[in-house]
Design an enzyme around this catalytic site. Structure first.
Site, PDB file in Angstrom:
ATOM      1  N   THR A  30      -4.160  -2.960  16.767  1.00  0.00           N
ATOM      2  CA  THR A  30      -5.454  -2.550  17.197  1.00  0.00           C
ATOM      3  C   THR A  30      -5.164  -1.788  18.723  1.00  0.00           C
ATOM      4  O   THR A  30      -6.174  -0.901  19.185  1.00  0.00           O
ATOM      5  CB  THR A  30      -6.308  -3.731  17.280  1.00  0.00           C
ATOM      6  OG1 THR A  30      -6.034  -4.579  17.750  1.00  0.00           O
ATOM      7  CG2 THR A  30      -6.987  -4.174  16.080  1.00  0.00           C
ATOM      8  N   PHE A  37      -9.266  -5.240   9.745  1.00  0.00           N
ATOM      9  CA  PHE A  37     -10.155  -5.207   9.055  1.00  0.00           C
ATOM     10  C   PHE A  37     -11.291  -6.036   9.248  1.00  0.00           C
ATOM     11  O   PHE A  37     -12.427  -5.764   8.770  1.00  0.00           O
ATOM     12  CB  PHE A  37      -9.550  -5.810   7.393  1.00  0.00           C
ATOM     13  CG  PHE A  37      -8.772  -4.882   6.719  1.00  0.00           C
ATOM     14  CD1 PHE A  37      -8.981  -3.504   7.131  1.00  0.00           C
ATOM     15  CD2 PHE A  37      -8.249  -5.287   5.651  1.00  0.00           C
ATOM     16  CE1 PHE A  37      -8.229  -2.414   6.162  1.00  0.00           C
ATOM     17  CE2 PHE A  37      -7.710  -4.378   4.719  1.00  0.00           C
ATOM     18  CZ  PHE A  37      -7.719  -2.784   4.850  1.00  0.00           C
ATOM     19  N   HIS A 125       3.039  -5.224   2.356  1.00  0.00           N
ATOM     20  CA  HIS A 125       1.966  -4.456   1.755  1.00  0.00           C
ATOM     21  C   HIS A 125       2.267  -2.957   1.553  1.00  0.00           C
ATOM     22  O   HIS A 125       1.253  -2.307   1.401  1.00  0.00           O
ATOM     23  CB  HIS A 125       0.709  -4.643   2.326  1.00  0.00           C
ATOM     24  CG  HIS A 125       0.141  -6.142   2.157  1.00  0.00           C
ATOM     25  ND1 HIS A 125      -0.689  -6.744   3.103  1.00  0.00           N
ATOM     26  CD2 HIS A 125       0.447  -7.103   1.369  1.00  0.00           C
ATOM     27  CE1 HIS A 125      -1.047  -7.919   2.604  1.00  0.00           C
ATOM     28  NE2 HIS A 125      -0.267  -8.363   1.531  1.00  0.00           N
ATOM     29  N   CYS A 133       4.464   9.535  -7.386  1.00  0.00           N
ATOM     30  CA  CYS A 133       3.992  10.252  -8.696  1.00  0.00           C
ATOM     31  C   CYS A 133       3.824   9.159  -9.745  1.00  0.00           C
ATOM     32  O   CYS A 133       4.782   8.737 -10.013  1.00  0.00           O
ATOM     33  CB  CYS A 133       4.681  11.563  -8.962  1.00  0.00           C
ATOM     34  SG  CYS A 133       4.135  12.170 -10.553  1.00  0.00           S
ATOM     35  N   CYS A 136       6.152  11.044 -13.057  1.00  0.00           N
ATOM     36  CA  CYS A 136       7.684  11.509 -12.897  1.00  0.00           C
ATOM     37  C   CYS A 136       8.342  10.732 -11.637  1.00  0.00           C
ATOM     38  O   CYS A 136       9.503  10.404 -11.672  1.00  0.00           O
ATOM     39  CB  CYS A 136       7.861  12.674 -12.346  1.00  0.00           C
ATOM     40  SG  CYS A 136       7.521  13.280 -10.926  1.00  0.00           S
TER      41      CYS A 136
END
Ligand code: NAD
Length: 246
Positions: A30, A37, A125, A133, A136
């Site tokens: 921060t 959050f 996380h 992707c 692939c």
């Protein structure tokens, strides 16, 4: 205990420690301008003009059912491309360089610890800098991801046309167990665990604390947490400010 006395105590603990592990969260960033959050001005307090809560918007269900909303929220609220590391990131990198700290375990998905020079960063996380992707398996960095996002609301792989998904753990998704196991190994062999800038309510990340068997558990957080009682030193202040005073 006065804050100054606590700072002196923290300095003594750090000097005497042989293996420190740091476990942190959004509050570490921060002071770099990335909102957390749950603080008053954090991401969860944002008013959305739709009926989804921010928590729902970064869930696996949202990614699957409403990909446009998901990517829109993700790009606007979780990517801070110009953010720079603050004193807390640099201080932890310095401790590692001096051989005092063996790992930074973070719930953050930004790249500020690495930018500050930390080498052993366990990102439980995931990270915004890896985008995979789903067809692939090709991996794209943040710049590539953002370039694809300029062309379409939901980014697709130029090679195979599959959807590109950020390698971050969404609500309802499991953690990367290789990284989590290494985090357990690091915590269980530390003599000092410094926890900072986290509300300590996101599971299973929080359960990591139970593996700590060392001597000093330090908690540095702006506000109190449900786990304050576990620590032998609790400092309610901004983490960058606390490290500066050391
Ligand atoms: P959180 O928002 O739940 O809690 C942040 C905590 O940090 C709060 O208790 C707050 O009081 C404290 N805090 C805020 N600024 C501080 C400062 N300068 N010094 C000390 N404490 C400070 O965040 P969390 O516990 O990390 O868990 C929620 C999830 O948030 C994580 O899974 C993480 O992936 C995600 N997140 C990451 C980022 C990022 O990558 N920078 C940003 C927002 C959210």
């Amino acid at each position: 205990m006065e804050n100054l006395e606590k700072i002196n105590q923290l300095r003594k603990i750090i000097n005497e420690s042989k293996k420190i592990v740091f476990f942190g969260g959004a509050g570490v960033s921060t002071e770099s301008g990335i909102p957390d959050f749950r603080s008053a001005n954090g991401i969860y307090s944002k008013k959305l003009n739709r009926h989804f809560s921010p928590e729902e918007l970064i869930s696996h269900t949202m990614y699957l059912r409403y990909p446009k909303d998901f990517y829109d929220f993700y790009k606007k609220n979780l990517i801070y491309k110009d953010a720079k590391p603050n004193f807390a990131h640099f201080y932890l990198a310095k401790l590692e360089k001096e051989g005092k700290l063996s790992a930074v375990i973070t719930q953050n998905i930004d790249c500020l610890h690495e930018m500050a020079g930390s080498k052993n960063v366990l990102k439980v996380h995931g990270t915004i800098d890896r985008n995979i992707c789903t067809k692939c398996g090709k991996v794209y960095n943040l710049d590539e991801f953002l370039n694809f996002c300029k062309k379409e609301e939901v980014p697709h792989c130029p090679d195979c046309g599959g959807v590109i998904k950020p390698d971050v753990t969404l609500y309802e998704e499991g953690l990367n167990m290789e990284i989590f196991s290494e985090a357990i190994r690091q915590i269980s062999s530390a003599d000092t665990l410094i926890i900072g800038g986290t509300s300590l309510i996101v599971y299973p990340a929080v359960s990591l604390i139970q593996y700590f068997k060392g001597k000093n558990l330090i908690l540095i957080n702006k506000s109190s947490t449900d786990k304050d009682y576990l620590a032998n030193l609790v400092i309610h202040d901004k983490i960058g400010e606390v490290f500066k005073k050391l």
